[in-house]
Design a protein around this motif. Structure first.
Motif, short mmCIF file in Angstrom:
data_model
loop_
_atom_site.label_atom_id
_atom_site.label_comp_id
_atom_site.label_asym_id
_atom_site.label_seq_id
_atom_site.Cartn_x
_atom_site.Cartn_y
_atom_site.Cartn_z
N ASN A 183 0.86 -1.19 0.00
CA ASN A 183 0.00 0.00 0.00
C ASN A 183 0.90 1.25 0.00
O ASN A 183 0.64 2.20 -0.74
CB ASN A 183 -0.93 -0.04 1.22
N THR A 203 -7.04 3.20 6.54
CA THR A 203 -6.26 2.59 7.62
C THR A 203 -7.07 2.55 8.91
O THR A 203 -7.58 3.57 9.37
CB THR A 203 -4.93 3.36 7.80
N ASP A 256 -3.54 8.45 2.49
CA ASP A 256 -3.31 7.35 3.43
C ASP A 256 -2.80 6.12 2.67
O ASP A 256 -3.57 5.46 1.95
CB ASP A 256 -4.64 7.06 4.16
N ALA A 257 -1.51 5.82 2.86
CA ALA A 257 -0.89 4.65 2.22
C ALA A 257 -0.26 3.78 3.33
O ALA A 257 0.85 3.28 3.19
CB ALA A 257 0.16 5.10 1.21
N VAL A 258 -0.99 3.66 4.45
CA VAL A 258 -0.42 2.89 5.57
C VAL A 258 -0.80 1.41 5.45
O VAL A 258 0.06 0.55 5.31
CB VAL A 258 -0.88 3.46 6.93
N PHE A 259 -2.10 1.13 5.50
CA PHE A 259 -2.54 -0.26 5.37
C PHE A 259 -3.57 -0.38 4.25
O PHE A 259 -4.45 0.48 4.12
CB PHE A 259 -3.21 -0.76 6.66
N VAL A 292 -8.09 0.86 1.03
CA VAL A 292 -8.90 0.75 2.24
C VAL A 292 -8.40 1.80 3.25
O VAL A 292 -7.20 2.02 3.35
CB VAL A 292 -8.71 -0.63 2.93
N THR A 312 -7.72 7.92 0.41
CA THR A 312 -7.13 6.67 0.85
C THR A 312 -6.92 5.71 -0.31
O THR A 312 -7.62 5.77 -1.32
CB THR A 312 -7.94 5.99 1.97
N LEU A 313 -5.91 4.86 -0.17
CA LEU A 313 -5.57 3.89 -1.20
C LEU A 313 -6.11 2.52 -0.79
O LEU A 313 -5.69 1.97 0.22
CB LEU A 313 -4.06 3.84 -1.41
#
Ligand SMILES: NC(=O)C1=CN([C@@H]2O[C@H](COP(=O)(O)OP(=O)(O)OC[C@H]3O[C@@H](n4cnc5c(N)ncnc54)[C@H](O)[C@@H]3O)[C@@H](O)[C@H]2O)[C@@H](O)CC1
Ligand SMILES: [K+]
Length: 211
Positions: free
Chosen positions: A63, A163, A127-130, A161, A158-159
């Motif tokens: 992600n 986080t 948001d590219a965390v999870f 989903v 967000t990417l």
């Protein structure tokens, strides 16, 4: 036809694509390029204002890799990008490859989630965390960063989903990223259609990435 894949189904679909001759690297490039292209289109047609600065919050898996592809495309368009790493620097192989590709650009990196990072200059937060690899509980320090992101006066993207949201069960952690816009890759995920998930996804766009 609308495709809805669980995390396990997504992994199988990706593997089939790879067996047909597409590489994981290409899939990631397609994902990041697809998002950047849509965002730039939104700037061009006036749906979004050109951002002064984009903060991309990265985890350590693929992600994050998608986020790093987006960082490159935005930097190529002379948009100022800052990166915040919240899960250390031991990135997945593809995320590391895409981080290395940022070397020619003037991009600020940080792993200190200080409040000042979420200032008025930042117009978009990505948001590219999870993504589909999220399991278990949201680590406390990541929840703190998500809380800061959610309080910021910025447009939140967000990417795959948000986080803090489990893409299969729809279970939500406190301070789950509260997106205005969500890009689902290859297929929607079950949580995108559950009330909890919908409430944290904003507008959801499913991008074809060649899977
Ligand atoms: N595999 C592929 O071919 C593609 C994957 N894509 C992207 O890759 C994402 C999935 O990537 P990954 O499978 O690497 O997973 P993620 O990037 O979602 O995150 C997984 C990482 O976080 C860690 N992690 C999971 N839950 C945690 C928790 N509760 N606390 C702390 N650490 C935790 C895992 O150990 C792993 O290192 C998708 O959502 C999509 O964004 C896209 O690039 C398209 C192609
Ligand atoms: K995400």
């Amino acid at each position: 036809m609308r495709r809805i894949y669980t995390a396990a189904e997504m992994r199988r679909a990706e593997q089939w694509a790879v067996n047909r001759g597409v590489s994981f690297e290409e899939l990631m490039e397609n994902a990041g390029q697809g998002v950047a292209k849509d965002l730039l289109k939104r700037i061009n047609d006036g749906r979004l204002a050109k951002p002064h600065c984009v903060l991309i919050i990265c985890g350590k898996g693929n992600n994050a890799g998608d986020g790093l592809v987006i960082a490159r495309v935005l930097a190529e368009q002379s948009i100022s990008v800052k990166l915040l790493f919240v899960l250390g620097h031991e990135l997945s192989e593809l995320a590391q490859l895409n981080l290395d590709r940022l070397a020619p650009f003037n991009i600020e990196f940080s792993d200190d989630a200080d409040e000042s990072l979420f200032n008025d200059e930042v117009d978009w937060i990505i948001d590219a965390v999870f993504g589909t690899g999220y399991i278990g509980e949201l680590p406390e320090h990541v929840a703190r960063v998500m809380a800061l992101a959610n309080q910021a006066e910025a447009y939140r993207i967000t990417l795959d989903v948000s986080t803090g949201l489990n893409c299969d069960s729809g279970q939500l952690a406190e301070h789950t990223f509260d997106a205005d816009l969500c890009y689902a890759f290859a297929a929607y995920k079950p949580a995108h259609f559950m009330p909890n998930g919908k409430s944290k996804s904003g507008e959801i766009i499913c991008l074809d990435i060649g899977v």
